[in-house]
Scaffold this motif. Structure first.
Motif, PDB file in Angstrom:
ATOM      1  N   TYR A  35       7.078  -6.070   6.085  1.00 44.00           N
ATOM      2  CA  TYR A  35       8.050  -4.947   6.291  1.00 44.00           C
ATOM      3  C   TYR A  35       6.820  -3.814   6.230  1.00 44.00           C
ATOM      4  N   PRO A  36       5.547  -4.293   4.965  1.00 41.59           N
ATOM      5  CA  PRO A  36       4.455  -3.291   5.130  1.00 41.59           C
ATOM      6  C   PRO A  36       3.517  -3.549   6.514  1.00 41.59           C
ATOM      7  N   ALA A  37       3.991  -4.415   7.154  1.00 39.22           N
ATOM      8  CA  ALA A  37       3.003  -3.949   9.051  1.00 39.22           C
ATOM      9  C   ALA A  37       4.145  -2.970   9.394  1.00 39.22           C
ATOM     10  N   LEU A  38       5.509  -2.795   9.120  1.00 41.40           N
ATOM     11  CA  LEU A  38       6.425  -2.089   9.436  1.00 41.40           C
ATOM     12  C   LEU A  38       6.628  -0.785   9.373  1.00 41.40           C
ATOM     13  N   VAL A  39       6.000  -0.717   8.093  1.00 41.96           N
ATOM     14  CA  VAL A  39       5.642   1.091   6.843  1.00 41.96           C
ATOM     15  C   VAL A  39       4.050   1.248   8.203  1.00 41.96           C
ATOM     16  N   TYR A  40       3.404   0.311   7.817  1.00 46.51           N
ATOM     17  CA  TYR A  40       2.074   1.109   7.937  1.00 46.51           C
ATOM     18  C   TYR A  40       1.935   1.778   9.634  1.00 46.51           C
ATOM     19  N   MET A  41       2.874   0.744  10.379  1.00 43.04           N
ATOM     20  CA  MET A  41       2.995   1.471  11.955  1.00 43.04           C
ATOM     21  C   MET A  41       3.754   2.480  12.162  1.00 43.04           C
ATOM     22  N   LEU A  42       4.744   2.119  11.452  1.00 48.97           N
ATOM     23  CA  LEU A  42       5.440   3.667  11.197  1.00 48.97           C
ATOM     24  C   LEU A  42       5.092   5.359  10.635  1.00 48.97           C
ATOM     25  N   LEU A  47       6.609   9.088  12.072  1.00 50.05           N
ATOM     26  CA  LEU A  47       7.368   8.350  11.638  1.00 50.05           C
ATOM     27  C   LEU A  47       7.722   7.677  10.611  1.00 50.05           C
ATOM     28  N   LEU A  48       6.598   8.382   9.530  1.00 44.23           N
ATOM     29  CA  LEU A  48       7.727   7.612   8.213  1.00 44.23           C
ATOM     30  C   LEU A  48       7.694   9.350   7.407  1.00 44.23           C
ATOM     31  N   ALA A  49       8.303  10.229   7.164  1.00 40.45           N
ATOM     32  CA  ALA A  49       8.686  10.703   6.099  1.00 40.45           C
ATOM     33  C   ALA A  49       8.394  10.921   4.695  1.00 40.45           C
ATOM     34  N   PRO A  50       7.310  11.473   4.100  1.00 42.87           N
ATOM     35  CA  PRO A  50       6.807  10.930   2.441  1.00 42.87           C
ATOM     36  C   PRO A  50       7.917  10.722   1.827  1.00 42.87           C
ATOM     37  N   SER A  51       9.285  11.658   2.089  1.00 45.17           N
ATOM     38  CA  SER A  51      10.510  11.166   1.158  1.00 45.17           C
ATOM     39  C   SER A  51      10.519   9.717   1.467  1.00 45.17           C
ATOM     40  N   ALA A  52      11.012   9.472   2.691  1.00 46.13           N
ATOM     41  CA  ALA A  52      10.571   8.532   3.157  1.00 46.13           C
ATOM     42  C   ALA A  52       9.659   6.555   2.245  1.00 46.13           C
ATOM     43  N   ALA A  53       8.774   7.283   2.677  1.00 48.81           N
ATOM     44  CA  ALA A  53       7.283   6.388   2.127  1.00 48.81           C
ATOM     45  C   ALA A  53       7.755   6.701   0.432  1.00 48.81           C
ATOM     46  N   ALA A  54       7.699   7.237  -0.476  1.00 46.43           N
ATOM     47  CA  ALA A  54       8.148   7.043  -1.494  1.00 46.43           C
ATOM     48  C   ALA A  54       9.295   6.177  -2.237  1.00 46.43           C
ATOM     49  N   ALA A  55       9.750   5.461  -1.382  1.00 49.58           N
ATOM     50  CA  ALA A  55      10.550   4.403  -1.969  1.00 49.58           C
ATOM     51  C   ALA A  55       9.976   3.238  -0.431  1.00 49.58           C
ATOM     52  N   CYS A  56       9.896   3.363   0.288  1.00 49.55           N
ATOM     53  CA  CYS A  56       9.347   2.494   0.688  1.00 49.55           C
ATOM     54  C   CYS A  56       8.029   1.531   0.727  1.00 49.55           C
ATOM     55  N   VAL A  57       7.070   1.799   0.536  1.00 49.20           N
ATOM     56  CA  VAL A  57       5.992   1.970   0.532  1.00 49.20           C
ATOM     57  C   VAL A  57       5.112   0.975  -0.904  1.00 49.20           C
ATOM     58  N   PRO A  58       6.534   1.671  -2.396  1.00 49.22           N
ATOM     59  CA  PRO A  58       5.768   0.545  -2.970  1.00 49.22           C
ATOM     60  C   PRO A  58       6.990  -0.416  -2.972  1.00 49.22           C
ATOM     61  N   ALA A  59       8.329  -0.395  -1.908  1.00 45.22           N
ATOM     62  CA  ALA A  59       8.867  -1.368  -2.181  1.00 45.22           C
ATOM     63  C   ALA A  59       8.617  -2.577  -0.908  1.00 45.22           C
ATOM     64  N   ALA A  60       7.326  -2.270  -0.013  1.00 42.49           N
ATOM     65  CA  ALA A  60       6.549  -3.049  -0.034  1.00 42.49           C
ATOM     66  C   ALA A  60       5.672  -3.948   0.151  1.00 42.49           C
ATOM     67  N   TRP A  61       4.999  -3.069  -0.744  1.00 44.40           N
ATOM     68  CA  TRP A  61       3.945  -3.736  -1.848  1.00 44.40           C
ATOM     69  C   TRP A  61       4.175  -5.187  -2.867  1.00 44.40           C
ATOM     70  N   GLN A  62       5.755  -4.174  -3.397  1.00 46.45           N
ATOM     71  CA  GLN A  62       6.170  -5.612  -3.814  1.00 46.45           C
ATOM     72  C   GLN A  62       7.021  -6.797  -3.140  1.00 46.45           C
ATOM     73  N   THR A  63       6.944  -7.018  -2.153  1.00 43.49           N
ATOM     74  CA  THR A  63       8.061  -8.058  -1.347  1.00 43.49           C
ATOM     75  C   THR A  63       6.304  -8.707  -0.887  1.00 43.49           C
ATOM     76  N   CYS A  64       5.055  -8.368  -0.595  1.00 49.84           N
ATOM     77  CA  CYS A  64       4.210  -9.134  -0.930  1.00 49.84           C
ATOM     78  C   CYS A  64       3.568 -10.225  -1.840  1.00 49.84           C
ATOM     79  N   CYS A  66       0.278 -11.291  -1.544  1.00 51.79           N
ATOM     80  CA  CYS A  66      -1.372 -11.167  -1.713  1.00 51.79           C
ATOM     81  C   CYS A  66      -0.863 -10.373  -0.995  1.00 51.79           C
ATOM     82  N   PRO A  67      -0.525  -8.965  -1.377  1.00 52.74           N
ATOM     83  CA  PRO A  67      -0.609  -7.805  -0.506  1.00 52.74           C
ATOM     84  C   PRO A  67      -1.800  -7.579  -0.022  1.00 52.74           C
ATOM     85  N   GLU A  68      -2.885  -7.820  -0.108  1.00 50.57           N
ATOM     86  CA  GLU A  68      -3.918  -7.354   0.207  1.00 50.57           C
ATOM     87  C   GLU A  68      -4.715  -8.661   1.553  1.00 50.57           C
ATOM     88  N   LEU A  69      -4.214  -9.257   1.218  1.00 44.69           N
ATOM     89  CA  LEU A  69      -3.529 -10.123   2.859  1.00 44.69           C
ATOM     90  C   LEU A  69      -3.193  -9.167   4.170  1.00 44.69           C
TER      91      LEU A  69
END
Length: 90
Positions: A35-42, A47-64, A66-69
């Motif tokens: 998920y983090p790689a997908l969001v970052y590549m978008l 291809l990542l609108a700020p409105s989508a990022a507002a939901a997806c970025v925190p969700a991607a962080w929470q799935t990790c 160790c987010p720093e890895l």
């Protein structure tokens, strides 16, 4: 299962940027560990609108575990800034 690259290519062919819901479903197709790689590549592909990022970025962080890895600190900072997370709102 799909690769992150395949999903990004699919979204690039769409007439509009993907929604947060579409990105979330795509994360299930590539595996939530990607998920983090997908969001970052978008984000990198524009291809990542700020409105989508507002939901997806925190969700991607929470799935990790160790987010720093998953992404480096600056990549996360760029994503959270794009999502408007932490911004003061008047």
């Amino acid at each position: 299962m799909f690769t992150v690259e395949q999903v990004v290519e699919y979204f690039a062919g769409m007439p509009t940027d993907p929604t947060a819901e579409q990105i979330g479903r795509a994360a299930l197709r590539v595996g939530v560990g990607w998920y983090p790689a997908l969001v970052y590549m978008l984000f990198l592909e524009g291809l990542l609108a700020p409105s989508a990022a507002a939901a997806c970025v925190p969700a991607a962080w929470q799935t990790c575990l160790c987010p720093e890895l998953e992404l480096d600190e600056q990549e996360w900072r760029d994503l959270f800034a794009h999502a408007g997370v932490g911004e003061e709102r008047a």
